[in-house]
Design a protein around this motif. Sequence first.
Motif, short mmCIF file in Angstrom:
data_model
loop_
_atom_site.label_atom_id
_atom_site.label_comp_id
_atom_site.label_asym_id
_atom_site.label_seq_id
_atom_site.Cartn_x
_atom_site.Cartn_y
_atom_site.Cartn_z
N ASP A 60 52.61 42.00 24.04
CA ASP A 60 51.97 43.29 24.24
C ASP A 60 52.98 44.42 24.15
O ASP A 60 54.16 44.20 23.80
CB ASP A 60 51.17 43.32 25.55
CG ASP A 60 52.04 43.39 26.80
OD1 ASP A 60 53.29 43.46 26.69
OD2 ASP A 60 51.46 43.37 27.90
N GLU A 61 52.52 45.65 24.43
CA GLU A 61 53.38 46.83 24.28
C GLU A 61 54.56 46.79 25.25
O GLU A 61 55.56 47.47 25.03
CB GLU A 61 52.55 48.11 24.43
CG GLU A 61 51.95 48.39 25.81
CD GLU A 61 50.62 47.69 26.09
OE1 GLU A 61 50.28 46.69 25.41
OE2 GLU A 61 49.91 48.15 27.01
N ASN A 62 54.44 45.99 26.34
CA ASN A 62 55.54 45.87 27.29
C ASN A 62 56.32 44.58 27.08
O ASN A 62 57.05 44.15 27.99
CB ASN A 62 55.01 45.96 28.72
CG ASN A 62 54.36 47.32 28.96
OD1 ASN A 62 54.93 48.34 28.59
ND2 ASN A 62 53.17 47.33 29.54
N LEU A 63 56.11 43.95 25.93
CA LEU A 63 56.82 42.73 25.53
C LEU A 63 56.43 41.48 26.32
O LEU A 63 57.06 40.44 26.18
CB LEU A 63 58.35 42.92 25.56
CG LEU A 63 58.88 43.90 24.51
CD1 LEU A 63 60.36 44.21 24.76
CD2 LEU A 63 58.68 43.34 23.10
N ARG A 64 55.40 41.61 27.12
CA ARG A 64 54.93 40.39 27.78
C ARG A 64 54.22 39.50 26.77
O ARG A 64 53.63 39.99 25.80
CB ARG A 64 53.94 40.74 28.91
CG ARG A 64 54.61 41.37 30.10
CD ARG A 64 53.59 41.75 31.14
NE ARG A 64 52.56 42.58 30.52
CZ ARG A 64 51.66 43.29 31.20
NH1 ARG A 64 51.62 43.24 32.50
NH2 ARG A 64 50.78 44.04 30.55
N LEU A 65 54.27 38.20 27.04
CA LEU A 65 53.55 37.25 26.19
C LEU A 65 52.17 37.04 26.82
O LEU A 65 52.06 36.53 27.94
CB LEU A 65 54.32 35.94 26.10
CG LEU A 65 53.65 34.81 25.32
CD1 LEU A 65 53.30 35.23 23.89
CD2 LEU A 65 54.55 33.57 25.31
N VAL A 66 51.14 37.45 26.09
CA VAL A 66 49.79 37.45 26.65
C VAL A 66 48.93 36.41 25.94
O VAL A 66 48.94 36.31 24.72
CB VAL A 66 49.13 38.84 26.47
CG1 VAL A 66 47.70 38.84 27.00
CG2 VAL A 66 49.96 39.92 27.15
N ARG A 67 48.19 35.65 26.72
CA ARG A 67 47.19 34.75 26.16
C ARG A 67 45.83 35.45 26.27
O ARG A 67 45.37 35.75 27.38
CB ARG A 67 47.14 33.42 26.90
CG ARG A 67 46.00 32.51 26.37
CD ARG A 67 46.01 31.15 27.01
NE ARG A 67 46.14 31.27 28.45
CZ ARG A 67 46.84 30.42 29.20
NH1 ARG A 67 47.43 29.38 28.68
NH2 ARG A 67 46.93 30.62 30.51
N VAL A 68 45.22 35.70 25.13
CA VAL A 68 43.94 36.40 25.14
C VAL A 68 42.88 35.46 24.58
O VAL A 68 43.08 34.82 23.56
CB VAL A 68 44.04 37.74 24.35
CG1 VAL A 68 44.47 37.53 22.91
CG2 VAL A 68 42.72 38.52 24.39
N ARG A 69 41.80 35.34 25.29
CA ARG A 69 40.74 34.43 24.86
C ARG A 69 39.64 35.21 24.14
O ARG A 69 39.49 36.42 24.34
CB ARG A 69 40.14 33.72 26.08
CG ARG A 69 41.13 32.79 26.77
CD ARG A 69 40.59 32.32 28.11
NE ARG A 69 40.26 33.48 28.94
CZ ARG A 69 39.60 33.40 30.08
NH1 ARG A 69 39.18 32.24 30.55
NH2 ARG A 69 39.34 34.49 30.77
N VAL A 70 38.86 34.49 23.37
CA VAL A 70 37.75 35.14 22.66
C VAL A 70 36.85 35.86 23.65
O VAL A 70 36.43 37.00 23.42
CB VAL A 70 36.96 34.11 21.81
CG1 VAL A 70 35.63 34.68 21.35
CG2 VAL A 70 37.81 33.64 20.63
N ARG A 71 36.60 35.25 24.81
CA ARG A 71 35.68 35.90 25.77
C ARG A 71 36.23 37.25 26.26
O ARG A 71 35.47 38.08 26.73
CB ARG A 71 35.39 34.97 26.96
CG ARG A 71 36.57 34.65 27.82
CD ARG A 71 36.15 33.93 29.11
NE ARG A 71 35.75 32.54 28.94
CZ ARG A 71 34.49 32.09 29.09
NH1 ARG A 71 33.50 32.91 29.39
NH2 ARG A 71 34.22 30.81 28.94
N ASP A 72 37.53 37.46 26.14
CA ASP A 72 38.13 38.72 26.59
C ASP A 72 37.85 39.89 25.64
O ASP A 72 38.03 41.04 26.02
CB ASP A 72 39.66 38.58 26.71
CG ASP A 72 40.08 37.58 27.77
OD1 ASP A 72 39.40 37.48 28.81
OD2 ASP A 72 41.10 36.89 27.54
N VAL A 73 37.55 39.57 24.39
CA VAL A 73 37.49 40.66 23.40
C VAL A 73 36.07 40.97 22.93
O VAL A 73 35.87 41.63 21.91
CB VAL A 73 38.41 40.39 22.18
CG1 VAL A 73 39.86 40.27 22.63
CG2 VAL A 73 37.98 39.16 21.39
#
Length: 347
Positions: free
Chosen positions: A312-325
């Motif tokens: 992300d914009e803060n360099l964190r590694l994010v797991r994003v699921r289909v249900r999130d979007v």
Amino acid sequence: SMTSSLTPNLTSCHWSYSDHVGRPLFCCKASPDPRLPVVDFQFPDHSDPIRVRRPVHRLSADFIAKYEKAFAIMKSLPDDHPHNFWRQADQHCLYCTGSYEQTGSDALLFVHRDWLFFPFHRAYIYFHERIIGKLIGDDTFALPYWPWDVPEGMLFPDFYHRGAFNDSERDFSHLIPLHQTADIAFDGVESGLGAADQVAANLAMMYHQMVSGARKPELFMGCRMRPGRAGACDGPGTIELIPHNTMHEWVTNRANPDWEDMGSYYTASRDPSFYAHHSNIDRLWSVWKELHGGRLEFDDPAWLDAAFYFRDENLRLVRVRVRDVLDMSKLRYTYEEIDRPWLETRP
Ligand code: C2O
């Protein structure tokens, strides 16, 4: 033991192949280190401003200058920085050429030609947009969209020839100096239509892809791929085939072996116009959903729990699921409205 899911196994990143001539590719330089801590996606704060994505023909000169500066910054970041322009582009290569195995299975993960197409690209440009906002210090920054489905949008946007927006690997016979009206169903052969007839053909095509040919979720979204080798499917939705693929091909330099840049999965997002093309694809998903009463496309955990990883914009590694979007309003962005002339063009 791991349940299998439509989620990349980050430890599996490996060589893949280009989609036209089968050239070996290595995109894993951009793959996140699997030892990094992973955070699950969180919706942006309610108090964050809503980012309003505007059509390319209504952008101000100030906006264009600011947006161009963002590409210049991304291109100047260190080669291994996750926000570096080429590493951002490699995210597409990772997911679209099969660089990863799925979690819990040796089947490769592909986000094209199946029901992951819309959610993957939504997540991809969501993070890209926020990264740009951060780089230029503007938390209202929103990607532009290229509305090739309305007459005002059926030309290649001129500003993409400038400075850091430029890409030498395009089909300039379509772009300058003729300002050709796009054939949004371009199949490699010039349609030969005059502007007015081309516009009419495009609108009729849009009606088919959005309405008459897309009455069920799998027709619009693509086939229901399931985890594992036995779950593979190859059934792109209407919009993915035309105008999505066809506009990639209309823009690109087809003299290149793999139709680089826009015409190949591994290079498509090296062309800055990719992101405006995909904002429009993303907008059309929301329009289709609205035409279908906002119903959930697939009430199926194989889809809802499919996940992707982004920095992300803060360099964190994010797991994003289909249900999130699935709900743009929770993602704090929206599209400035334009007409839908194709809705009135039932053949
Ligand atoms: Cu993943 Cu327009 O492509």
